[in-house]
Design a protein around this motif. Structure first.
Motif, PDB file in Angstrom:
ATOM      1  N   ILE A  30       0.868  -1.185   0.000  1.00 27.98           N
ATOM      2  CA  ILE A  30       0.000   0.000   0.000  1.00 27.98           C
ATOM      3  C   ILE A  30       0.901   1.231   0.000  1.00 27.98           C
TER       4      ILE A  30
ATOM      5  N   PHE B 251      -0.577  -0.730  -4.568  1.00 26.26           N
ATOM      6  CA  PHE B 251      -1.705   0.216  -4.664  1.00 26.26           C
ATOM      7  C   PHE B 251      -1.131   1.625  -4.557  1.00 26.26           C
TER       8      PHE B 251
ATOM      9  N   LYS C 131      -5.398   2.875  -7.296  1.00 24.68           N
ATOM     10  CA  LYS C 131      -6.541   2.953  -6.383  1.00 24.68           C
ATOM     11  C   LYS C 131      -6.018   3.239  -4.983  1.00 24.68           C
ATOM     12  N   THR C 132      -6.915   3.717  -4.130  1.00 28.95           N
ATOM     13  CA  THR C 132      -6.545   4.024  -2.749  1.00 28.95           C
ATOM     14  C   THR C 132      -7.181   2.989  -1.828  1.00 28.95           C
ATOM     15  N   ILE C 133      -6.385   2.453  -0.930  1.00 26.90           N
ATOM     16  CA  ILE C 133      -6.936   1.518   0.074  1.00 26.90           C
ATOM     17  C   ILE C 133      -7.520   2.351   1.211  1.00 26.90           C
TER      18      ILE C 133
ATOM     19  N   ALA D 287      -8.733  -1.642   6.177  1.00 28.78           N
ATOM     20  CA  ALA D 287      -7.949  -2.874   6.283  1.00 28.78           C
ATOM     21  C   ALA D 287      -8.489  -3.725   7.421  1.00 28.78           C
TER      22      ALA D 287
ATOM     23  N   VAL E 117      -8.029  -6.094   2.490  1.00 29.86           N
ATOM     24  CA  VAL E 117      -8.044  -4.629   2.360  1.00 29.86           C
ATOM     25  C   VAL E 117      -9.101  -4.254   1.326  1.00 29.86           C
TER      26      VAL E 117
ATOM     27  N   SER F 297     -10.590  -1.204  -1.401  1.00 29.28           N
ATOM     28  CA  SER F 297     -10.217  -0.004  -2.162  1.00 29.28           C
ATOM     29  C   SER F 297     -11.366   0.995  -2.211  1.00 29.28           C
TER      30      SER F 297
ATOM     31  N   LYS G  89     -12.612  -5.711  -2.790  1.00 24.06           N
ATOM     32  CA  LYS G  89     -11.863  -6.349  -1.693  1.00 24.06           C
ATOM     33  C   LYS G  89     -10.664  -7.081  -2.276  1.00 24.06           C
ATOM     34  N   TYR G  90      -9.518  -6.946  -1.603  1.00 20.47           N
ATOM     35  CA  TYR G  90      -8.307  -7.661  -2.013  1.00 20.47           C
ATOM     36  C   TYR G  90      -7.804  -8.416  -0.790  1.00 20.47           C
TER      37      TYR G  90
ATOM     38  N   THR H   7       2.597   3.968   3.153  1.00 22.46           N
ATOM     39  CA  THR H   7       1.631   5.032   2.838  1.00 22.46           C
ATOM     40  C   THR H   7       2.193   6.443   3.028  1.00 22.46           C
TER      41      THR H   7
END
Ligand code: NDP
Length: 315
Positions: free
Chosen positions: A11, A34, A82-84, A87, A96, A98, A103-104, A113
């Motif tokens: 991230i 990400f 993309k932004t997470i 989490a 996590v 986005s 969902k990932y 970050t």
């Protein structure tokens, strides 16, 4: 909702994130990066970087970051713009989410970050944001050519921004709240020697003044207070650049990971392990002290190697 699983999910896309991606990809871990809301991180809004090894004559921040991204991609890291925003590290695989509601999942997560610019917090600062107030000289300095600007801060960022603006603007007033500087002697001296830069020490901005005619806002000056005498004077200017440091981008990990009082992720001494096995943190999100591109890259490498070792131990 789309779901994707990765061995290593990174991230953040500053020097820490891309370096973690390069090392994890070369270890055949097929990482995904990400990129977040500011792809390339803070170096995207800086000018020439003279202290990143390997570039005899320095390199522009955006060029360095674009090169790092391409290097990570070339060795096999995937990058996603993309932004997470959420989490969940309470279950395995880790989850996590986005900003577009996907969902990932991941066997290990590397948090890179970084940090974001800090603001003074006075109402007029927000009111004139983008209309005379900025936190990025390289982004907005162009709009103030041959005009008068103020830079707030006493660190390297303030010196760098003041020097950059002095080459564009008619005058620069550097406002700092005390007499001592955090800035490195070399950068401070460069600013002090510049004929267009004047210093207002022991001073703070009480208010930013301006006009708002039919929705067209523009800055006309600042109310500058001397903190020793309490005297307030009007200083005319068209632009105000805030350069007073950064806060770590770790809000989504509050109550999940152990953070220090300033919000930096606490990692184990000598490595990038957080309090949750399999979750690692690197770069400015966990470094309140060095905060350099090269140290961020170094800890990105450490995080990838720590993740690799962790994944091996789980097999
Ligand atoms: P710093 O934390 O070093 O400096 C922030 C400055 O802003 C300090 O002088 C601080 O004052 C002042 N400040 C903080 N809050 C306020 C406030 N509310 N009102 C008024 N003033 C305030 O941040 P920088 O962004 O300058 O630098 C961060 C790191 O990045 C450093 O390690 C620096 O060396 C590095 N850097 C390196 C560069 C390069 O090598 N090219 C370029 C830019 C940054 P006080 O001192 O009183 O606390």
């Amino acid at each position: 909702m789309q779901e994707n699983h990765y061995k290593v999910l990174i991230i953040g896309s500053g020097p820490a994130g891309f370096t973690a991606g390069i090392y994890a990809a070369r270890a055949n871990l097929n990482p995904v990066i990400f990129e977040g809301s500011q792809p390339g991180g803070q170096l995207m809004i800086t000018t020439d970087i003279e202290n990143y090894p390997g570039f005899e004559h320095g390199i522009a921040g955006p060029v360095l970051m674009d090169t790092m991204r391409k290097q990570a991609q070339r060795v096999g890291a995937a990058t996603i713009y993309k932004t997470i925003i959420k989490a969940d590290f309470s279950k395995k695989p880790f989850e996590v989410f986005s900003d577009d509601n996907n969902k990932y999942t991941a066997d290990s997560v590397i948090i890179a970050t970084g940090a974001s610019a800090r603001y003074l917090g006075i109402p007029s600062e927000q009111f004139y944001m983008g209309a005379g107030v900025s936190a990025c000289a390289t982004c907005d300095g162009f709009f103030f050519r041959n005009q008068r600007v103020v830079v707030v801060g006493g660190g390297d960022t303030a010196m760098e921004e003041a020097t950059y603006l002095a080459n564009l603007c008619s005058e620069v007033l550097l406002v700092h709240r005390r007499e001592g500087f955090r800035a490195s002697p070399a950068m401070l001296e460069r600013a002090q020697k510049h004929p267009k830069i004047k210093f207002a020490l022991n001073s703070v901005i009480e208010e930013i003044t301006g006009t708002n005619e039919n929705g067209r806002k523009s800055v006309t000056g600042i109310k500058l207070k001397n903190v020793n005498t309490n005297e307030v004077i009007d200083h005319p200017c068209e632009g105000v650049f805030i350069a007073i440091g950064h806060d770590p981008n770790t809000k989504i990990f509050k109550n999940i990971l152990t953070l220090d009082t300033a919000g930096y992720i606490i990692t184990e001494k000598g490595c990038t392990k957080t309090n949750i096995p399999g979750v690692f943190a690197c770069g400015d999100a966990q470094d309140n002290h060095y905060r350099q591109a090269v140290t961020a890259a170094g800890t990105g490498c450490m995080a990838a190697k720590d993740a690799e070792q962790y994944l091996e131990s789980q097999e």
